[in-house]
Scaffold this active site. Structure first.
Site, PDB file in Angstrom:
ATOM      1  N   GLU A   1     -26.573  -7.821   4.685  1.00  0.00           N
ATOM      2  CA  GLU A   1     -25.561  -8.032   5.717  1.00  0.00           C
ATOM      3  C   GLU A   1     -25.382  -6.799   6.601  1.00  0.00           C
ATOM      4  OE1 GLU A   1     -21.867  -9.604   4.195  1.00  0.00           O
ATOM      5  OE2 GLU A   1     -20.879  -9.427   6.128  1.00  0.00           O
TER       6      GLU A   1
ATOM      7  N   SER B   1     -14.356 -12.403   0.265  1.00  0.00           N
ATOM      8  CA  SER B   1     -13.003 -11.832   0.387  1.00  0.00           C
ATOM      9  C   SER B   1     -11.932 -12.770  -0.147  1.00  0.00           C
ATOM     10  CB  SER B   1     -12.695 -11.532   1.855  1.00  0.00           C
ATOM     11  OG  SER B   1     -13.659 -10.664   2.382  1.00  0.00           O
TER      12      SER B   1
ATOM     13  N   ILE C   1     -19.728 -17.269   3.708  1.00  0.00           N
ATOM     14  CA  ILE C   1     -19.707 -16.233   2.664  1.00  0.00           C
ATOM     15  C   ILE C   1     -18.354 -16.258   1.950  1.00  0.00           C
ATOM     16  CG2 ILE C   1     -19.839 -13.734   2.240  1.00  0.00           C
ATOM     17  CD1 ILE C   1     -21.248 -13.558   5.026  1.00  0.00           C
ATOM     18  N   GLY C   2     -18.348 -16.585   0.667  1.00  0.00           N
ATOM     19  CA  GLY C   2     -17.085 -16.657  -0.084  1.00  0.00           C
ATOM     20  C   GLY C   2     -16.859 -15.408  -0.915  1.00  0.00           C
TER      21      GLY C   2
HETATM   22  C1  FAD Z   1     -14.819 -10.797  12.002  1.00  0.00           C
HETATM   23  C2  FAD Z   1     -14.706 -10.837  10.504  1.00  0.00           C
HETATM   24  C3  FAD Z   1     -15.435 -11.777   9.791  1.00  0.00           C
HETATM   25  C4  FAD Z   1     -15.336 -11.827   8.397  1.00  0.00           C
HETATM   26  N1  FAD Z   1     -16.024 -12.814   7.752  1.00  0.00           N
HETATM   27  C5  FAD Z   1     -15.940 -12.880   6.404  1.00  0.00           C
HETATM   28  C6  FAD Z   1     -16.620 -13.919   5.691  1.00  0.00           C
HETATM   29  O1  FAD Z   1     -17.280 -14.772   6.295  1.00  0.00           O
HETATM   30  N2  FAD Z   1     -16.509 -13.971   4.356  1.00  0.00           N
HETATM   31  C7  FAD Z   1     -15.790 -13.042   3.648  1.00  0.00           C
HETATM   32  O2  FAD Z   1     -15.780 -13.115   2.425  1.00  0.00           O
HETATM   33  N3  FAD Z   1     -15.095 -12.068   4.282  1.00  0.00           N
HETATM   34  C8  FAD Z   1     -15.155 -11.979   5.646  1.00  0.00           C
HETATM   35  N4  FAD Z   1     -14.454 -10.997   6.320  1.00  0.00           N
HETATM   36  C9  FAD Z   1     -13.571 -10.137   5.539  1.00  0.00           C
HETATM   37  C10 FAD Z   1     -14.037  -8.713   5.463  1.00  0.00           C
HETATM   38  O3  FAD Z   1     -15.223  -8.572   4.739  1.00  0.00           O
HETATM   39  C11 FAD Z   1     -12.849  -7.948   4.860  1.00  0.00           C
HETATM   40  O4  FAD Z   1     -11.842  -8.004   5.846  1.00  0.00           O
HETATM   41  C12 FAD Z   1     -13.179  -6.553   4.540  1.00  0.00           C
HETATM   42  O5  FAD Z   1     -14.029  -6.500   3.432  1.00  0.00           O
HETATM   43  C13 FAD Z   1     -11.910  -5.720   4.268  1.00  0.00           C
HETATM   44  O6  FAD Z   1     -11.135  -6.307   3.289  1.00  0.00           O
HETATM   45  P1  FAD Z   1      -9.552  -6.567   3.499  1.00  0.00           P
HETATM   46  O7  FAD Z   1      -9.374  -7.286   4.801  1.00  0.00           O
HETATM   47  O8  FAD Z   1      -9.027  -7.197   2.251  1.00  0.00           O
HETATM   48  O9  FAD Z   1      -8.915  -5.132   3.686  1.00  0.00           O
HETATM   49  P2  FAD Z   1      -8.370  -4.154   2.553  1.00  0.00           P
HETATM   50  O10 FAD Z   1      -9.312  -4.120   1.400  1.00  0.00           O
HETATM   51  O11 FAD Z   1      -6.951  -4.510   2.288  1.00  0.00           O
HETATM   52  O12 FAD Z   1      -8.453  -2.780   3.293  1.00  0.00           O
HETATM   53  C14 FAD Z   1      -7.621  -2.492   4.412  1.00  0.00           C
HETATM   54  C15 FAD Z   1      -7.937  -1.086   4.875  1.00  0.00           C
HETATM   55  O13 FAD Z   1      -7.535  -0.162   3.837  1.00  0.00           O
HETATM   56  C16 FAD Z   1      -8.423   0.923   3.781  1.00  0.00           C
HETATM   57  N5  FAD Z   1      -9.025   1.031   2.442  1.00  0.00           N
HETATM   58  C17 FAD Z   1      -9.105   0.059   1.505  1.00  0.00           C
HETATM   59  N6  FAD Z   1      -9.724   0.522   0.388  1.00  0.00           N
HETATM   60  C18 FAD Z   1     -10.059   1.812   0.642  1.00  0.00           C
HETATM   61  C19 FAD Z   1     -10.736   2.833  -0.103  1.00  0.00           C
HETATM   62  N7  FAD Z   1     -11.190   2.610  -1.353  1.00  0.00           N
HETATM   63  N8  FAD Z   1     -10.921   4.037   0.487  1.00  0.00           N
HETATM   64  C20 FAD Z   1     -10.476   4.272   1.747  1.00  0.00           C
HETATM   65  N9  FAD Z   1      -9.821   3.348   2.493  1.00  0.00           N
HETATM   66  C21 FAD Z   1      -9.621   2.131   1.964  1.00  0.00           C
HETATM   67  C22 FAD Z   1      -9.434   0.673   4.858  1.00  0.00           C
HETATM   68  O14 FAD Z   1      -8.981   1.282   6.054  1.00  0.00           O
HETATM   69  C23 FAD Z   1      -9.413  -0.787   5.091  1.00  0.00           C
HETATM   70  O15 FAD Z   1      -9.843  -1.118   6.383  1.00  0.00           O
HETATM   71  C24 FAD Z   1     -14.510 -10.921   7.698  1.00  0.00           C
HETATM   72  C25 FAD Z   1     -13.766  -9.977   8.416  1.00  0.00           C
HETATM   73  C26 FAD Z   1     -13.853  -9.930   9.789  1.00  0.00           C
HETATM   74  C27 FAD Z   1     -13.024  -8.916  10.520  1.00  0.00           C
END
Ligand code: FAD
Length: 384
Positions: free
Chosen positions: A251, A133, A130-131
């Site tokens: 998902e 993030s 999945i592309g």
């Molecule tokens: C095990 C695992 C597998 C994954 N696999 C994939 C994958 O295959 N493909 C892919 O594309 N991604 C993948 N991800 C990424 C995942 O979807 C993202 O980590 C997730 O969407 C959060 O984005 P971020 O890490 O950029 O956190 P950020 O967007 O930086 O957010 C960090 C924290 O800030 C807070 N926050 C952010 N925005 C808000 C808001 N509007 N309101 C309230 N609080 C907020 C939340 O607490 C959040 O947890 C994976 C993640 C994990 C842990």
């Protein structure tokens, strides 16, 4: 304010007959796996197992026969997913493709894309990643900066970085969410999805990222002037946002949202066998009550999906409550059994406790973070 109802799940004889068949298959196919291997179910990558599941007709189950599917019901698919996860099967080689990439292709793919790829997924022979993030665009997916520019010959030139891409290093394809016009300030406009061949795209580099346990599941995927053919566009140019939201609904809705820690519950009950402790009995009883309620709600989501209704908010509720259940389990287990968590231990409880404790923080991040889901639920309840 609207009322959210979870329809009562139905249990049909054909579902229960299938359940017995799946259980018999799994008890043979997984014989000899350790408790720790079973605990790793989501991350277990085993192409042979996925092929065996495909040969049984248990992948792409609801899809049309013309694309390698089996035209079975959403509930029958639910039974297979539930049983494979409850048994701790290694699902990573087919998981993403069967759950979301395949259904996305079925909905938006061209006839050629569908005919070329869906039968391979249904056979358990095609792995997707999945592309979505990116650095600075995880929860705020609309801020995506990876850009695909149309070339004179119709092909796309792609530049940007995707992050946390699970199993990109093993995948045959990625569905890439990217910007095809405008700027990140345009938010939902100007984004598209491209079908990227992970094995034959010049300018594409996959770099590993170690997780909390030091294991390699995640990756960074870099596109540097990567050239992607014209026919790789999935669906409609500029409609990427609506398409990606549909993909996220797939998902978030399944039983995987409360079964990630199930091996720990199994080991906990085994470790407590013979215990006379009232506190332990009450704790296990409470865990079971939560599990049964979550399962009821999650099957209610399957009922909504089968009727063709929008279940995005119901799915968000199940995912949020399910992640809390899964994340609470290690602490509860630790408070009931006196054992040192240790991945290398020969004691199954100690090893699975160590694994689940380290895996659990991710449960409320993957597939959309808890805070974002709660925002979606609050909006539906008219609270924001
Ligand atoms: C095990 C695992 C597998 C994954 N696999 C994939 C994958 O295959 N493909 C892919 O594309 N991604 C993948 N991800 C990424 C995942 O979807 C993202 O980590 C997730 O969407 C959060 O984005 P971020 O890490 O950029 O956190 P950020 O967007 O930086 O957010 C960090 C924290 O800030 C807070 N926050 C952010 N925005 C808000 C808001 N509007 N309101 C309230 N609080 C907020 C939340 O607490 C959040 O947890 C994976 C993640 C994990 C842990």
């Amino acid at each position: 304010m609207s009322v959210l109802a979870f329809p009562a799940p139905v249990s049909r004889p054909q579902d229960e007959a299938l359940r017995s068949e799946v259980r018999a298959f799994l008890s043979q196919a997984l014989a000899g796996r350790t408790s720790l291997e079973k605990a790793e179910s989501w991350n277990g990558f085993d192409r042979d197992f996925s092929r065996a599941l495909g040969a049984k007709g248990w992948l792409g189950m609801t899809w049309p026969r013309a694309y390698g599917g089996h035209e079975r019901t959403a509930f029958e698919r639910y039974v297979v997913v539930e049983e494979t996860l409850a048994a701790g099967a290694p699902v990573a080689a087919h998981w993403i493709a069967d759950r979301q990439s395949g259904p996305t292709l079925l909905r938006y793919g061209s006839e050629a894309q569908k005919r070329a790829i869906l039968p391979r997924i249904a056979a358990g022979e095609c792995t997707f990643c999945i592309g979505m993030s990116e650095p600075d665009a995880g929860s705020d997916l609309a801020a995506t900066r990876t850009r695909a520019e149309r070339q004179a010959d119709g092909s796309w030139r792609v530049n940007g970085t995707k992050l946390w891409t699970t199993y990109a290093h093993e995948a045959d394809f990625m569905i890439l969410f990217c910007r095809t016009s405008g700027t990140p300030a345009d938010r939902h406009r100007g984004t598209s999805q491209l079908l990227v061949d992970m094995r034959a795209t010049p300018g594409l580099t996959v770099r590993p990222i170690a997780d909390l346990m030091g294991q390699h599941h995640f990756n960074e995927v870099h596109f540097e002037d990567a050239v992607i053919p014209a026919d790789a566009l999935l669906g409609t140019e500029g409609a990427g946002w609506a398409q990606v939201m549909g993909e996220l609904a797939f998902e978030r809705s399944g039983p995987e949202r409360f079964l990630s820690s199930i091996q720990l519950l199994i080991e906990l009950i085994a470790a407590l066998r013979g215990s006379e402790s009232d506190a332990a009995q009450a704790a296990v009883g409470r865990l079971f009550a939560h599990l049964v309620t979550l399962r009821h709600m999650s099957r209610g989501v399957a009922a909504l999906l089968e009727r063709g209704e929008d279940a995005a908010v119901h799915a968000a509720i199940v995912k949020d409550l399910g992640a809390s259940f899964e994340q609470d389990l290690p602490d509860i287990a630790r408070s009931l059994v006196d054992a040192e968590p240790d991945l290398a231990s020969t004691d199954a409880f100690a090893a699975v406790l160590a694994y689940t404790t380290m895996a659990a923080p991710a449960f409320s991040l993957r597939g959309g973070t808890r805070e974002i889901l709660r925002g979606i639920i609050a909006r539906q309840l008219g609270l924001r």
